[in-house]
Design an enzyme around this catalytic site. Structure first.
Site: not given
Length: 528
Positions: A239, A467, A497
């Protein structure tokens, strides 16, 4: 989430575990600490690069890291050890003093085949690596054979000179207030809330705020590489950790070892583009959730013969909550529209949470907002006892230190139609979230980060087509911006995610082959 207003660069692996740090004497610049966690004295980076770490058994997490117990033994045996590393507060001014970065490590189990350290950043910005790595360590058991698994609380985060803003009761009010104002009075309340939050951050952490940006964190990682004794930085960024990794690669291309970016933040997106991309990403994830509900027919608790009808249930619920919050079980608290939206977003970070989303919406329709509030609390770092970690304070501080853009109410309103078209559920939330840094006391550094890294070793860039938080298109843009011969794209056709921690054997096999054996996957590899 960028602030609680606009989900951005947030990873689902937040304060799940429990670790704390013993302060270690590292034999370099010292001095007394002030309330910001800053030590006096000269901070020469060359000298700090030779400091010796004192690794000791980890204690329970600090309040800023979240609640919980000290970490249990890592998979494969042994013990988690913690230390602190001194870094310059300001790399441009060695006389400004030092910060202590909190570190955690589990040493490689096969010492004869050890490659070096593998450093993790799990995202946020604002997530504590010291608490997240033990919680997620089962996923990385195979990598621990040949790597010391290492993570850290970046500057301003957790136990590393944490950014401090409002107190717990103030945060309860702040996170409950309407973040999608429909009247002038609500707008004033919203802006007053942003101002009060920013003022509290300045009052409580003013010395740290100018120095918590991603560029400084990337420089800290190169110092960490040196202190750990590694010639190259082997790295797993998830991320926001992909943005941090990209900035590191730009600053230190020759120091990049074997690196993997997973759940990729788009380096070409400015604040507005990033927020709009997330509105679309969360809407896509919600569409997929709703389609799964439709496919299960009567087994799904939510009414609807098609995706739109299922989502209309959620839209109607949010509208009702905007008019009147509902009780959250026996907690004495209520669920507001903002908290419900936050909770829905949190549940979309993983397909495993879809059943919680289904149950939470169904419960809320029946007048009980407890489950959606629990999900919202998880997003905001609120523990059961009402205490908050500093994940959202740090998130705001890092994002506002990074990005130059500052939006007005008029600009946010002008964007509402486009955002609502992107998502009837998240559009308003994301558009108003553009104001998140509007009251911030520190200027930002860039419009978009520079991640060009000519001459760097190959970096495996993993994009997930489903995602919600870091839309799939960002992976290709990261590959393009890293430059020829650096970024190698791997596609995972999945939900949630990130990709590696989905358990998909294709993704894990390709990533492990690179990290453990140096085998670069073929560009364009697709895992389904």
């Amino acid at each position: 989430m960028e602030h609680h207003r606009a989900p951005r660069k947030r990873t689902r692996a937040t304060a799940l575990g429990a670790v704390a740090l013993l302060l270690a004497a590292v034999g370099c610049s010292g001095g007394d600490k002030d309330d910001n966690g800053i030590s006096s004295g000269t901070a020469d980076p060359a000298r700090l690069g030779t400091q010796k770490l004192s690794w000791k058994a980890c204690q329970a997490p600090t309040a800023a890291e979240g609640t919980g117990a000290a970490p249990s033994a890592p998979p494969g045996g042994g013990q988690w050890k913690c230390a602190t590393m001194k870094v310059p507060l300001d790399y441009a001014d060695p006389k400004a003093g030092t910060l202590d970065l909190a570190l955690i490590r589990a040493e490689a189990t096969d010492k004869n085949q050890r490659i070096g350290s593998l450093v993790f950043n799990f995202g946020g910005p604002g997530g504590s690596g010291v608490t997240t790595l033990p919680a997620a360590a089962t996923d990385y058991k195979a990598l621990r054979g040949r790597y010391d698994l290492v993570s850290f609380d970046p500057r301003g985060v957790g136990a590393s000179a944490p950014v401090r803003c409002e107190n717990d009761s103030q945060l309860d009010t702040y996170f409950a207030q309407d973040a999608t104002p429909a009247t002038l009075a609500q707008e004033r309340t919203y802006l007053d809330g942003l101002k009060s939050f920013a003022t509290a951050c300045q009052d409580n952490s003013g010395k740290v705020l100018p120095h918590v940006g991603t560029t400084s964190a990337a420089r800290d990682m190169d110092l960490l590489r040196q202190v750990l004794g590694d010639r190259k930085l082997n790295y797993m960024g998830i991320s926001y950790g992909t943005e941090l990794g990209g900035v590191y690669a730009h600053l230190f291309p020759k120091n990049v070892g074997r690196a993997v970016f997973d759940g990729v933040v788009d380096p070409t997106s400015d604040v507005e583009q990033g927020a709009l991309g997330q509105a679309k990403g969360f809407q896509l994830a919600l569409d997929n959730f709703a389609q799964d509900c439709v496919n299960r027919g009567d087994k799904c608790l939510l009414r609807g013969a098609n995706v739109k009808e299922v989502e209309d249930v959620i839209v109607k619920l949010l509208a009702q909550l905007g008019a009147k919050p509902i009780p959250a079980g026996n907690s004495g608290r209520q669920l507001t529209r903002t908290q419900a939206t936050n909770g829905i977003a949190q549940a979309l970070y993983s397909k495993e949470y879809w059943q919680l989303l289904e149950q939470g919406v169904d419960d809320a329709e029946g007048g009980d907002g407890a489950l959606l509030l629990v999900l919202s609390d998880a997003m905001n770092g609120r523990a059961k006892d009402g205490t908050y970690s500093n994940i959202q304070a740090a998130n705001a501080a890092v994002n506002c230190a990074d990005f130059k853009q500052r939006y007005s109410v008029e600009q946010a309103k002008a964007k509402l139609p486009e955002f609502r078209k992107a998502s009837p559920v998240f559009g308003d939330f994301m558009a108003w979230g553009l104001l998140g840094c509007s009251q911030w006391p520190v200027a930002g550094q860039w419009t978009t980060p520079d991640v060009s890294a000519p001459g760097a070793a190959p970096i495996v860039v993993v994009g997930n087509t489903g995602d919600p938080a870091t839309p799939y298109e960002g992976a290709k843009n990261m590959v393009d911006k890293l430059g020829p011969g650096v970024g190698v794209e791997l596609t995972y056709k999945g939900q949630g995610h990130g990709a590696y921690d989905s358990g998909d054997k294709c993704v894990q096999g390709a990533v492990n082959a690179y990290l453990l054996e140096g085998k670069v996957p073929s560009a364009g590899t697709v895992c389904e």
